[in-house]
Design a protein around this motif. Sequence first.
Motif, PDB file in Angstrom:
ATOM      1  N   LYS A  21       0.830  -1.206   0.000  1.00  0.00           N
ATOM      2  CA  LYS A  21       0.000   0.000   0.000  1.00  0.00           C
ATOM      3  C   LYS A  21       0.869   1.263   0.000  1.00  0.00           C
ATOM      4  CE  LYS A  21      -4.062  -1.953   2.324  1.00  0.00           C
ATOM      5  NZ  LYS A  21      -4.935  -1.887   3.530  1.00  0.00           N
ATOM      6  N   ALA A  22       1.963   1.209   0.762  1.00  0.00           N
ATOM      7  CA  ALA A  22       2.870   2.357   0.824  1.00  0.00           C
ATOM      8  C   ALA A  22       3.465   2.639  -0.555  1.00  0.00           C
ATOM      9  CB  ALA A  22       3.984   2.090   1.829  1.00  0.00           C
ATOM     10  N   LYS A  23       3.827   1.569  -1.257  1.00  0.00           N
ATOM     11  CA  LYS A  23       4.417   1.730  -2.585  1.00  0.00           C
ATOM     12  C   LYS A  23       3.427   2.363  -3.552  1.00  0.00           C
ATOM     13  CE  LYS A  23       6.896  -0.861  -6.163  1.00  0.00           C
ATOM     14  NZ  LYS A  23       7.447  -2.185  -6.546  1.00  0.00           N
ATOM     15  N   GLN A  24       2.179   1.940  -3.492  1.00  0.00           N
ATOM     16  CA  GLN A  24       1.161   2.500  -4.373  1.00  0.00           C
ATOM     17  C   GLN A  24       0.928   3.984  -4.069  1.00  0.00           C
ATOM     18  OE1 GLN A  24      -0.247   1.104  -7.096  1.00  0.00           O
ATOM     19  NE2 GLN A  24       1.260  -0.505  -6.653  1.00  0.00           N
ATOM     20  N   LYS A  25       0.962   4.340  -2.808  1.00  0.00           N
ATOM     21  CA  LYS A  25       0.787   5.746  -2.436  1.00  0.00           C
ATOM     22  C   LYS A  25       1.955   6.590  -2.940  1.00  0.00           C
ATOM     23  CE  LYS A  25      -2.121   5.119   1.664  1.00  0.00           C
ATOM     24  NZ  LYS A  25      -2.222   5.307   3.137  1.00  0.00           N
ATOM     25  N   ILE A  26       3.147   6.012  -2.845  1.00  0.00           N
ATOM     26  CA  ILE A  26       4.339   6.721  -3.324  1.00  0.00           C
ATOM     27  C   ILE A  26       4.254   6.936  -4.835  1.00  0.00           C
ATOM     28  CG2 ILE A  26       6.832   6.487  -3.695  1.00  0.00           C
ATOM     29  CD1 ILE A  26       6.914   5.044  -0.944  1.00  0.00           C
ATOM     30  N   ILE A  27       3.836   5.897  -5.547  1.00  0.00           N
ATOM     31  CA  ILE A  27       3.716   5.994  -7.007  1.00  0.00           C
ATOM     32  C   ILE A  27       2.699   7.056  -7.386  1.00  0.00           C
ATOM     33  CG2 ILE A  27       2.922   4.782  -9.085  1.00  0.00           C
ATOM     34  CD1 ILE A  27       4.180   2.216  -7.863  1.00  0.00           C
ATOM     35  N   ARG A  28       1.535   7.049  -6.724  1.00  0.00           N
ATOM     36  CA  ARG A  28       0.495   8.039  -7.033  1.00  0.00           C
ATOM     37  C   ARG A  28       0.977   9.458  -6.729  1.00  0.00           C
ATOM     38  NH1 ARG A  28      -3.060   4.075  -4.846  1.00  0.00           N
ATOM     39  NH2 ARG A  28      -3.131   5.173  -2.837  1.00  0.00           N
ATOM     40  N   ALA A  29       1.682   9.612  -5.607  1.00  0.00           N
ATOM     41  CA  ALA A  29       2.176  10.940  -5.227  1.00  0.00           C
ATOM     42  C   ALA A  29       3.186  11.460  -6.250  1.00  0.00           C
ATOM     43  CB  ALA A  29       2.823  10.877  -3.845  1.00  0.00           C
ATOM     44  N   LEU A  30       4.044  10.579  -6.732  1.00  0.00           N
ATOM     45  CA  LEU A  30       5.059  10.992  -7.707  1.00  0.00           C
ATOM     46  C   LEU A  30       4.446  11.271  -9.073  1.00  0.00           C
ATOM     47  CD1 LEU A  30       7.943   8.577  -6.673  1.00  0.00           C
ATOM     48  CD2 LEU A  30       7.869  11.049  -6.359  1.00  0.00           C
ATOM     49  N   MET A  31       3.449  10.493  -9.451  1.00  0.00           N
ATOM     50  CA  MET A  31       2.776  10.751 -10.729  1.00  0.00           C
ATOM     51  C   MET A  31       2.039  12.083 -10.685  1.00  0.00           C
ATOM     52  SD  MET A  31       1.446   6.985 -12.000  1.00  0.00           S
ATOM     53  CE  MET A  31       0.968   7.593 -13.628  1.00  0.00           C
ATOM     54  N   ALA A  32       1.495  12.419  -9.517  1.00  0.00           N
ATOM     55  CA  ALA A  32       0.809  13.708  -9.358  1.00  0.00           C
ATOM     56  C   ALA A  32       1.794  14.868  -9.495  1.00  0.00           C
ATOM     57  CB  ALA A  32       0.119  13.776  -8.000  1.00  0.00           C
ATOM     58  N   LYS A  33       3.063  14.601  -9.197  1.00  0.00           N
ATOM     59  CA  LYS A  33       4.105  15.614  -9.338  1.00  0.00           C
ATOM     60  C   LYS A  33       4.586  15.741 -10.781  1.00  0.00           C
ATOM     61  CE  LYS A  33       4.962  17.280  -5.161  1.00  0.00           C
ATOM     62  NZ  LYS A  33       4.911  18.728  -4.880  1.00  0.00           N
ATOM     63  N   GLY A  34       4.127  14.808 -11.628  1.00  0.00           N
ATOM     64  CA  GLY A  34       4.491  14.904 -13.039  1.00  0.00           C
ATOM     65  C   GLY A  34       5.563  13.934 -13.494  1.00  0.00           C
ATOM     66  N   PHE A  35       5.967  13.006 -12.616  1.00  0.00           N
ATOM     67  CA  PHE A  35       6.952  12.013 -13.021  1.00  0.00           C
ATOM     68  C   PHE A  35       6.254  10.880 -13.770  1.00  0.00           C
ATOM     69  CE2 PHE A  35       8.785  14.014  -9.217  1.00  0.00           C
ATOM     70  CZ  PHE A  35      10.022  14.387  -9.706  1.00  0.00           C
ATOM     71  N   GLU A  36       6.914  10.356 -14.781  1.00  0.00           N
ATOM     72  CA  GLU A  36       6.351   9.266 -15.574  1.00  0.00           C
ATOM     73  C   GLU A  36       6.474   7.946 -14.803  1.00  0.00           C
ATOM     74  OE1 GLU A  36       4.749   9.795 -18.225  1.00  0.00           O
ATOM     75  OE2 GLU A  36       5.329  11.870 -18.654  1.00  0.00           O
ATOM     76  N   TYR A  37       5.548   7.029 -15.096  1.00  0.00           N
ATOM     77  CA  TYR A  37       5.500   5.761 -14.369  1.00  0.00           C
ATOM     78  C   TYR A  37       6.813   4.990 -14.497  1.00  0.00           C
ATOM     79  CZ  TYR A  37       3.884   1.165 -12.814  1.00  0.00           C
ATOM     80  OH  TYR A  37       3.753  -0.024 -12.148  1.00  0.00           O
ATOM     81  N   GLU A  38       7.386   4.953 -15.707  1.00  0.00           N
ATOM     82  CA  GLU A  38       8.633   4.211 -15.910  1.00  0.00           C
ATOM     83  C   GLU A  38       9.785   4.833 -15.113  1.00  0.00           C
ATOM     84  OE1 GLU A  38       9.124   1.324 -17.375  1.00  0.00           O
ATOM     85  OE2 GLU A  38       6.948   1.231 -17.680  1.00  0.00           O
ATOM     86  N   GLU A  39       9.799   6.151 -15.006  1.00  0.00           N
ATOM     87  CA  GLU A  39      10.831   6.833 -14.213  1.00  0.00           C
ATOM     88  C   GLU A  39      10.686   6.468 -12.747  1.00  0.00           C
ATOM     89  OE1 GLU A  39      11.617  11.149 -15.962  1.00  0.00           O
ATOM     90  OE2 GLU A  39       9.477  10.731 -15.749  1.00  0.00           O
ATOM     91  N   ILE A  40       9.447   6.400 -12.288  1.00  0.00           N
ATOM     92  CA  ILE A  40       9.185   6.075 -10.886  1.00  0.00           C
ATOM     93  C   ILE A  40       9.644   4.652 -10.580  1.00  0.00           C
ATOM     94  CG2 ILE A  40       7.381   5.750  -9.143  1.00  0.00           C
ATOM     95  CD1 ILE A  40       5.763   7.930 -10.698  1.00  0.00           C
ATOM     96  N   LYS A  41       9.344   3.722 -11.490  1.00  0.00           N
ATOM     97  CA  LYS A  41       9.760   2.333 -11.280  1.00  0.00           C
ATOM     98  C   LYS A  41      11.280   2.223 -11.207  1.00  0.00           C
ATOM     99  CE  LYS A  41       7.727  -0.030 -14.544  1.00  0.00           C
ATOM    100  NZ  LYS A  41       7.252  -1.234 -15.276  1.00  0.00           N
ATOM    101  N   ARG A  42      11.979   2.942 -12.110  1.00  0.00           N
ATOM    102  CA  ARG A  42      13.447   2.908 -12.092  1.00  0.00           C
ATOM    103  C   ARG A  42      13.989   3.478 -10.787  1.00  0.00           C
ATOM    104  NH1 ARG A  42      12.835   4.408 -17.600  1.00  0.00           N
ATOM    105  NH2 ARG A  42      13.158   6.606 -17.090  1.00  0.00           N
ATOM    106  N   ALA A  43      13.366   4.563 -10.332  1.00  0.00           N
ATOM    107  CA  ALA A  43      13.813   5.202  -9.091  1.00  0.00           C
ATOM    108  C   ALA A  43      13.587   4.285  -7.891  1.00  0.00           C
ATOM    109  CB  ALA A  43      13.089   6.518  -8.898  1.00  0.00           C
ATOM    110  N   LEU A  44      12.458   3.611  -7.863  1.00  0.00           N
ATOM    111  CA  LEU A  44      12.175   2.682  -6.761  1.00  0.00           C
ATOM    112  C   LEU A  44      13.152   1.521  -6.766  1.00  0.00           C
ATOM    113  CD1 LEU A  44       8.263   2.660  -6.856  1.00  0.00           C
ATOM    114  CD2 LEU A  44       9.693   3.495  -4.973  1.00  0.00           C
ATOM    115  N   ARG A  45      13.528   1.069  -7.964  1.00  0.00           N
ATOM    116  CA  ARG A  45      14.517  -0.015  -8.049  1.00  0.00           C
ATOM    117  C   ARG A  45      15.866   0.460  -7.517  1.00  0.00           C
ATOM    118  NH1 ARG A  45      11.946  -1.512 -13.007  1.00  0.00           N
ATOM    119  NH2 ARG A  45      13.463  -0.288 -14.227  1.00  0.00           N
ATOM    120  N   ARG A  46      16.230   1.697  -7.863  1.00  0.00           N
ATOM    121  CA  ARG A  46      17.507   2.229  -7.359  1.00  0.00           C
ATOM    122  C   ARG A  46      17.490   2.265  -5.833  1.00  0.00           C
ATOM    123  NH1 ARG A  46      16.884   6.059 -11.508  1.00  0.00           N
ATOM    124  NH2 ARG A  46      16.172   7.661 -10.041  1.00  0.00           N
ATOM    125  N   TYR A  47      16.375   2.663  -5.274  1.00  0.00           N
ATOM    126  CA  TYR A  47      16.250   2.771  -3.823  1.00  0.00           C
ATOM    127  C   TYR A  47      16.363   1.378  -3.174  1.00  0.00           C
ATOM    128  CZ  TYR A  47      14.385   4.075   0.749  1.00  0.00           C
ATOM    129  OH  TYR A  47      14.222   4.255   2.098  1.00  0.00           O
TER     130      TYR A  47
END
Length: 204
Positions: A175-201
Amino acid sequence: MGKITDMQKGARNKDRINVFMDGEFAFAVYIDTALANRLKIGSELSVEEKERILCEDGEKYALACAMKFLSYRMRTEKELRGKLSGKGISEDCVERAVKKLKEIGYLDDREFAGLYAQELLQKYGQRVAVQKLMQKGVPRGIAEEAAKDAGQEEQIIDGYIVRLKQKHRNEEAGKAKQKIIRALMAKGFEYEEIKRALRRYEEE
């Protein structure tokens, strides 16, 4: 023909003269325009002469207003045109003023976009940054180029993830991951960028 019956210094702008013809306010011009055209009480002006004087003075007024607007902050060509039109300046005078300012480098959408993009990318992804640049009147091509050249997105998104992970640290991981993804998409980041960033983390 009309006769100048009074001339009064402007109340707000002391550099301008209010000209009255046949007892009524007719127009306002800069003092140097009045002097150059030898305007004085008792002078008579034809419609053609009046239009010529106003045209001559209009560009000076447009440039003075433009410089005042630009002294507060940089503006796009679209923003400046809107400001000048809002002052009741004719389209021809606005056009000449804009052309002059572009020639001397005081009005440059590309430079504006580059500087504003750096500021926007401290808070948003490239998609939102491009949208906000376009809202200011920057053409899409220039907006996209500026956002791309600013190129700080990876650092920004990584910083957001650290903060969001901390914010949702006590929640179930999925659930935390989904909230993070939604928050970042609302900021204008693309889904693929978010996935790459989460993998880096997660790989750290």
